[in-house]
Design an enzyme around this catalytic site. Structure first.
Site, mmCIF file in Angstrom:
data_model
loop_
_atom_site.group_PDB
_atom_site.id
_atom_site.type_symbol
_atom_site.label_atom_id
_atom_site.label_comp_id
_atom_site.label_asym_id
_atom_site.label_seq_id
_atom_site.Cartn_x
_atom_site.Cartn_y
_atom_site.Cartn_z
ATOM 1 N N CYS A 103 -5.493 1.283 10.903
ATOM 2 C CA CYS A 103 -4.283 2.090 10.713
ATOM 3 C C CYS A 103 -3.981 3.037 11.862
ATOM 4 C CB CYS A 103 -4.391 2.881 9.419
ATOM 5 S SG CYS A 103 -4.637 1.836 7.962
ATOM 6 N N HIS A 393 4.037 2.451 5.376
ATOM 7 C CA HIS A 393 2.901 2.419 6.303
ATOM 8 C C HIS A 393 2.687 1.015 6.873
ATOM 9 C CE1 HIS A 393 -0.907 2.849 8.165
ATOM 10 N NE2 HIS A 393 -1.640 2.425 7.152
ATOM 11 N N CYS A 423 -6.619 8.636 9.097
ATOM 12 C CA CYS A 423 -7.830 7.876 8.791
ATOM 13 C C CYS A 423 -7.561 6.409 9.100
ATOM 14 C CB CYS A 423 -8.203 8.041 7.322
ATOM 15 S SG CYS A 423 -6.899 7.497 6.182
#
Length: 439
Positions: A103, A393, A423
């Site tokens: 991510c 996302h 994160c």
């Protein structure tokens, strides 16, 4: 996957001046200043609804290097940065490479660009990220792949017929991209549920934060604050002009949802988790001298940054907790110095757990080797234009959105320092300090 998913585009926009607070600058003697000139993104879209198309207004010969991040890679376009640059009409003389770090992949793309600029290798970098969850690559099963490869090597008809006859229905079961951690075999949602429980984060707290995210995102969208989003026409489809996952609800509606991972007593639901998203983002970063020479008005300085890594089993999503103190120390700042916070919202429970960890002396002393906590961000500075829970996302694209949002908020709110933290799968994380460019 169509190349139209990957086209890159950049726009130079004039922003009305805002007086920033007077604080020390983070410029370092002998080190080139790296500036964010512009950041743009496609609307972030619920997976399965719409594709993407980019176009460019940056001179094609002005770029020294292109770096893109992505997570679930298409085999045919494994170096998506190169395919994107060629598809968008950039010179074939411009080197391009693709990075992946879950991510925070576009965070890696940006910081790699920073390194190329500060080392004197380049002056102008296009960095970004893309994820297309509506068309992820799906593989044949291992047994079927093995059989197909053997068929390709078979020399006689008898060998081929024998191999074909060995195929069973189980061979035809496809393999979807892994949603679990390779090292622990645990899904991220399951880990988020355990993390929330470990820090005493209640279902109510998570639903309240999710509602806050969607409400603030809707307010920002309606007020025209999400100026990094640019409209585009998908071939054969409608014009896409805005994020389509922003859906303010009510606490009563959120309370009706059942746990999504740990059943029946878990607290993580579909509504307080980020959703599968299609999207792409891009930033133009340059040395300050080059940007000014080309007539650009930079938005912000990209300052200190860190990458962190910790236990992927029990601390999978605590990247912001580990990264924030380290990047503040590198920059010589405290939490009180930061005017704008933008943290990646993978799950509401993950955000709340990180806020509690940052505000815990015990956690700082026991796990981080620190004498005391750095404290939690003030909520009046935190993710005020929504976040990943509401905006979406796309794994490879979120980092650029976070950095661009900080730059825009600093301009709008008159702050000087912003902090990005995120994160990532594997128990990793990233944090960066951004300084407003003098207006």
């Amino acid at each position: 996957m169509s190349h139209t998913v990957y086209y890159i585009f950049f726009v130079s926009v004039c922003v009305c001046p805002v007086q920033t607070k007077s604080k020390k600058t983070l410029a370092k003697p002998g080190v080139k200043n790296v500036v964010l000139v512009e950041g743009v993104r496609t609307p972030f879209l619920l997976s399965g609804t719409t594709g993407l198309l980019h176009k460019t207004s940056l001179p094609k010969d002005a770029v020294d290097y292109i770096i893109y991040g992505t997570v679930i890679q298409e085999v045919k376009t494994s170096n998506v940065a190169r395919e994107a640059s060629l598809g968008a009409g950039f010179s074939d003389k411009i080197p391009s490479h693709t990075v992946t770090m879950a991510c925070i992949s576009s965070n890696v793309a940006m910081t790699t660009g920073v390194g190329l600029i500060t080392s004197g290798q380049c002056d102008t970098i296009v960095a970004g990220g893309v994820e297309f969850m509506s068309d992820v690559p799906i593989r044949h099963s291992r047994k079927m792949r093995k059989t197909m490869l053997a068929l390709n090597r078979a020399k006689t008809l008898g060998q081929r017929l024998s191999l074909i006859g060995s195929i069973r229905m189980a061979h035809l079961t496809p393999e979807l991209p892994a949603v679990a951690e390779f090292s622990t075999a645990e899904t991220m949602g399951h880990s988020a549920d355990r993390l929330a429980a470990a820090f005493g984060v209640t279902r109510l707290e998570q639903d309240e934060f999710a509602l806050r995210s969607h409400t603030l995102a809707k307010q920002a969208q309606d007020a025209g604050l999400l100026s990094d989003v640019i409209s585009f026409k998908v071939p054969g489809r409608d014009m896409v002009a805005k994020d389509n996952g922003i859906r303010p609800s009510s606490m009563e509606q959120l309370a009706k949802l059942k746990p999504a991972f740990i059943k029946p007593h878990g607290t993580v639901t579909a509504a307080n988790s980020s959703f599968l998203t299609d999207g792409a983002s891009a930033v133009l970063i340059m040395s300050e001298e080059k940007a000014l020479a080309m007539g650009y008005k930079p938005k912000a300085y990209l300052r200190d940054f860190v990458f962190v890594s910790q236990d992927p089993k029990d601390q999978l999503l605590l990247g912001p907790t580990y990264g924030t103190p380290k990047v503040l120390a590198r920059a010589g700042l405290t939490m009180d110095d930061i005017d704008v916070f933008e943290f990646h919202e993978a799950f509401a429970g993950q955000i709340m757990a990180n806020l509690k960890a940052l505000d815990s002396d015990w956690f700082a002393q026991t796990y981080m080797g620190r004498k005391a906590k750095v404290g939690a961000p003030a909520m009046e500075k935190f993710n005020l234009w929504g976040g990943s829970l509401s905006l979406g996302h796309p794994f490879g694209a979120t980092g650029c959105r976070l950095v661009t949002t900080v730059a825009h908020r600093l301009q709008k709110e008159g702050g000087q320092y912003g902090l990005v933290a995120a994160c990532a799968a594997g128990g990793q994380g990233h944090a960066m300090v951004i300084e407003a460019y003098p207006q």
